[in-house]
Scaffold this active site. Structure first.
Site, PDB file in Angstrom:
ATOM      1  N   ASP A   1     -10.856   7.413   0.926  1.00  0.00           N
ATOM      2  CA  ASP A   1      -9.530   7.066   0.650  1.00  0.00           C
ATOM      3  C   ASP A   1      -8.872   6.548   1.872  1.00  0.00           C
ATOM      4  OD1 ASP A   1      -6.745   6.832  -0.205  1.00  0.00           O
ATOM      5  OD2 ASP A   1      -6.914   8.811  -1.412  1.00  0.00           O
TER       6      ASP A   1
HETATM    7  C1  BGC Z   1      -4.168   6.540  -1.933  1.00  0.00           C
HETATM    8  C2  BGC Z   1      -4.867   5.640  -2.742  1.00  0.00           C
HETATM    9  C3  BGC Z   1      -4.859   4.356  -2.456  1.00  0.00           C
HETATM   10  C4  BGC Z   1      -4.879   4.090  -1.050  1.00  0.00           C
HETATM   11  C5  BGC Z   1      -4.912   2.601  -0.572  1.00  0.00           C
HETATM   12  C6  BGC Z   1      -4.173   6.083  -0.518  1.00  0.00           C
HETATM   13  O1  BGC Z   1      -2.931   6.652   0.188  1.00  0.00           O
HETATM   14  O2  BGC Z   1      -4.452   7.841  -2.210  1.00  0.00           O
HETATM   15  O3  BGC Z   1      -4.958   5.949  -4.185  1.00  0.00           O
HETATM   16  O4  BGC Z   1      -5.609   3.429  -3.040  1.00  0.00           O
HETATM   17  O5  BGC Z   1      -4.212   4.892  -0.343  1.00  0.00           O
HETATM   18  O6  BGC Z   1      -3.284   2.140  -0.773  1.00  0.00           O
END
Ligand code: BGC
Length: 749
Positions: free
Chosen positions: A243
């Protein structure tokens, strides 16, 4: 491992697919394990091209080239905002989910995105979780099947899907540090099961590791999770990406099985240094780089589109919303409305300022936006009153005006919902109540108008108990995406019959939620104290009163269930069939649900669990046969002692019904089990020995039939002794000396 970059790189793996990575220096391979920027992976000459990742999950969030940060959530390129998972999941329609997935794949392709960061398949453990709107259900079977359909749809065009957030990311509070403390059986049966299903059935190209820790170890550094379980047991052959910002220690992550850090922390040198110092196996770096290369090759085969039919995708979003909304109640058949015969007042600012998606990384700039008010107005003569302010501040004149409009009508349709800032990534709610001003408005309208229908807009469950009696009908519209407004009008007007079903229980009170005493934890830990008893597994086992149960949803017709037939089709395999008939007056869809039920005391398990579902559309007076397959895995439980799934010999039931609390048909079955027997040892109890197929006869042979006599003459003493480990009998003078016990153990082994 002390070669300099100029020396030829030795073959770091036996995997022939890694061959041409040999051309790359250690530095180059290390650089591939981290992104080039916020959304792009790193390229390495002609060997590995760069690809682009983009959010997800219910619409493509493609930031313009010049926007280099992840926090600019409002300025992405327009894309279709399909119903978020809270709604799409409620459709229980895998064909629909697949078509939405394919449309996402097409838009991703047109926008130059190679991998869609979704679907999100975490389990709704508490209605308070800020991201519940991005997740499908409190049930892992439903989550897994719907998630697999979305993945299959996206990947049908060759675009990659990235299931997230792996794993046990069920709250936003302290999400970047908290340790989710969960026993292994609960992990396997609830929190990992949907990921397992999707990995095995749909083969996602990528999995995103979550921010949180699991039992004290960061998901992104968790070798057991990322390597032993994900790859070793489930056979995942894709790429594990972090993530955004989830990596704390590049070396530990790589060693655990994480392949790609996003976005880059510019710490590639840590990896090179660790390899040179012998702290990290170079093969690990090569393997991770190889997995990125595999992903780039997979998506290179994707179909490329210049654009998409904006209207057609908007129509698909409308169809998806129509199939997703849940009619919770409909007393006196208040719905559908008849604009030709009834005076209808539309009340509530949310009817004209729709709440259709949540906030955070999933935020999409829509291509169009429908409001229910516009759609209803286009269909016939209706009046409108805003009734309340969206900021929640009391406004008496608005309320009075709405009550007057309702008083001059035969039916009032009242749009209520959560404030925009209540439904978001990054923090959890602290209450499940609607804003007080809205409930007051509803009461005022209900006093003025004899027939009231409520339409709800919310990404997480709201409590209805306090005001349910004021409404004759409740249509739960969730966050329905950009075409939600017209879909709501379609259902209110009876153009289509509602066909969504609850994927999560609506409790009477927040305090009734099984995780309540343990959510969201404190001091860096959240204990999953309710174990496997999540949602209906808890409520149905304990018989708690709920407002609306899991699986519930009404239509404008009625269905009858008949003719349950169960056939054994193999070892621990059955086919379950029944007939469902539309006995009402309108075409509509039924969601037929299959549960397996256990009522034995040991090992304790939820009284029933969803194992199958089928959505069938039927015209009035017609019926259809529905068939489910029940497999050994459907009746198995995770044995921590065995380190695997286990099926106990005995009886269980299959239940077919319209919700977890509306079981229409039931049949008892028996299983011979899977033949597994526990190993016996010195510390196994007398009872375990006596009940054991091999140990019982050996023990009786050695000690004669003294226990048979005792069981009859002194049952209490016999039961007391059954609980004593064999080794403990050495002091009790019944012939079980340590030598005899050792002999018995040797004999049974
Ligand atoms: C989120 C993800 C997301 C990523 C990119 C993170 O903060 O938890 O779900 O895909 O950001 O935006």
């Amino acid at each position: 491992m002390s070669e300099t970059p100029d020396e030829p790189v030795p073959r770091a793996s036996d995997d022939p697919t890694l061959d041409d990575l040999d051309e790359l220096s250690l530095e180059e391979r290390a650089s591939l394990t981290s992104g080039a920027d916020m959304w792009r992976t790193t390229a390495a000459g002609d060997v590995v091209p760069a690809i682009r990742l983009g959010d997800g999950p219910h619409g493509i969030r493609r930031q313009p080239e010049e926007a280099g940060d992840a926090l600019g959530l409002e300025n992405s390129v327009p894309a279709t905002c399909f119903p978020p998972a809270v709604a799409l999941g409620s459709s229980w329609d895998t064909g629909l989910a697949r078509r939405v997935g394919a449309a996402l794949g097409r838009e991703a392709s047109a926008l130059g995105v190679d991998v869609v960061l979704g679907p999100g398949i975490n389990i709704k453990r508490s209605p308070l979780c800020g991201r519940n709107f991005e997740y499908f259900s409190e049930d892992p079977h439903l989550t897994g099947v719907m998630g697999a359909a979305v993945v299959a749809g996206i990947q049908s065009l060759g675009i990659g899907a990235c299931v997230k957030h792996f794993a046990v990311n069920n709250q936003e509070t302290d999400r970047m540090r908290v340790s989710a403390d969960v026993d292994e059986r609960t992990l396997r049966e609830i929190y990992l099961a949907a990921f397992e299903h999707i990995v095995r059935e749909a083969g996602p190209y990528a999995v995103m590791s979550s921010y949180n820790k699991i039992n004290g170890v960061y998901a992104s550094e968790n070798h057991w999770l990322l390597t032993e379980v994900l790859r070793g047991e489930w056979g995942f052959d894709g790429l594990v990406v972090s993530d955004w910002g989830a990596v704390n220690d590049r070396v530990a992550s790589l060693a655990a099985g994480l392949d790609l850090e996003m976005p880059p922390s510019r710490t590639d040198q840590d990896i090179v240094d660790a390899v040179r110092a012998g702290r990290l196996d170079e093969a690990t770096v090569t393997r991770a780089a190889g997995r990125l290369r595999t992903l780039t090759r997979r998506v290179a085969a994707a179909e490329r589109f210049d654009g998409w039919d904006v209207d057609a995708h908007h129509e698909l979003a409308r169809e998806a919303a129509r199939g997703s909304l849940v009619l919770l109640k409909n007393e006196h058949d208040v719905l559908p409305l008849d604009l030709a015969a009834q005076r209808v007042a539309v009340v509530g600012e949310l009817a004209q300022s729709p709440r259709y998606q949540g906030y955070g990384s999933s935020h999409v700039v829509p291509t169009k936006l429908d409001s229910a008010w516009e759609a209803l107005r286009a269909a016939g003569p209706v009046t409108f009153a805003a009734g309340y302010r969206l900021d929640g501040a009391p406004d008496e004149p608005l309320k009075r005006e709405a009550a007057e409009a309702a008083g001059a009508s035969d039916v009032a349709v009242v749009f209520l919902g959560l404030p925009g800032d209540a439904v978001s990534e990054g923090f959890d709610r602290t209450s499940i109540d609607l804003p007080g001003v809205q409930v007051e408005l509803l009461r005022a309208v209900a006093r003025a108008c004899p027939r009231v229908a409520v339409v709800l807009a919310n990404g997480g469950v709201v409590s209805v108990a306090e005001w349910d009696a004021e409404a004759d009908a409740i249509l739960e519209a969730w966050l329905p995406g950009q075409a939600g407004g017209s879909a709501i009008a379609d259902l209110l007007l009876g153009v289509a019959s509602p066909s969504g079903r609850l994927t999560e229980t609506i409790p009477n009170r927040l305090a009734d939620v099984p995780s309540h005493l343990n959510f969201p934890g404190a001091e860096g830990h959240v204990a999953y104290g309710e174990g496997r008893y999540v949602g209906y597994r808890y409520h149905d086992t304990l018989g708690t009163d709920v407002a609306y149960p899991f699986g519930h949803g009404l239509t404008y017709t009625r269905f009858e269930y008949s003719g349950l037939d169960v056939r054994e089709t193999g070892a621990n395999e059955w086919a379950v069939e029944c007939t469902v008939t539309n006995v009402g007056g309108r075409t509509a869809s039924e969601v037929v649900q299959l549960y397996v039920a256990f009522d034995e005391d040991l090992p304790s398990r939820p009284c029933h669990e969803l194992r199958g579902f089928a959505k069938v559309e039927l015209e009035p007076g017609t019926g259809t046969q529905v068939t489910f397959a029940v497999t050994g895995r459907d009746i198995a439980w995770w044995s921590t002692a065995r380190g695997g799934w286990r099926i106990d010999a005995g009886t269980f039931a299959v239940e077919v019904g319209a919700s977890s609390r509306d079981i229409r048909l039931r049949a008892e079955l028996t299983t011979p089990g899977d033949g597994y027997v526990d190993a016996l040892g010195r510390m196994s109890t007398l009872g375990e020995w006596l009940d054991h197929p091999a140990g019982g006869p050996i023990l009786r042979d050695r000690l004669g039939d003294r226990f048979t006599g005792m069981a009859e003459s002194s049952p209490a003493l016999f039961n007391l002794m059954r609980g004593i480990p064999l080794a403990k009998f050495r002091s009790f003078g019944i012939g079980l000396t340590p030598e005899v016990v050792d002999d018995l153990v040797a004999a049974v082994q």
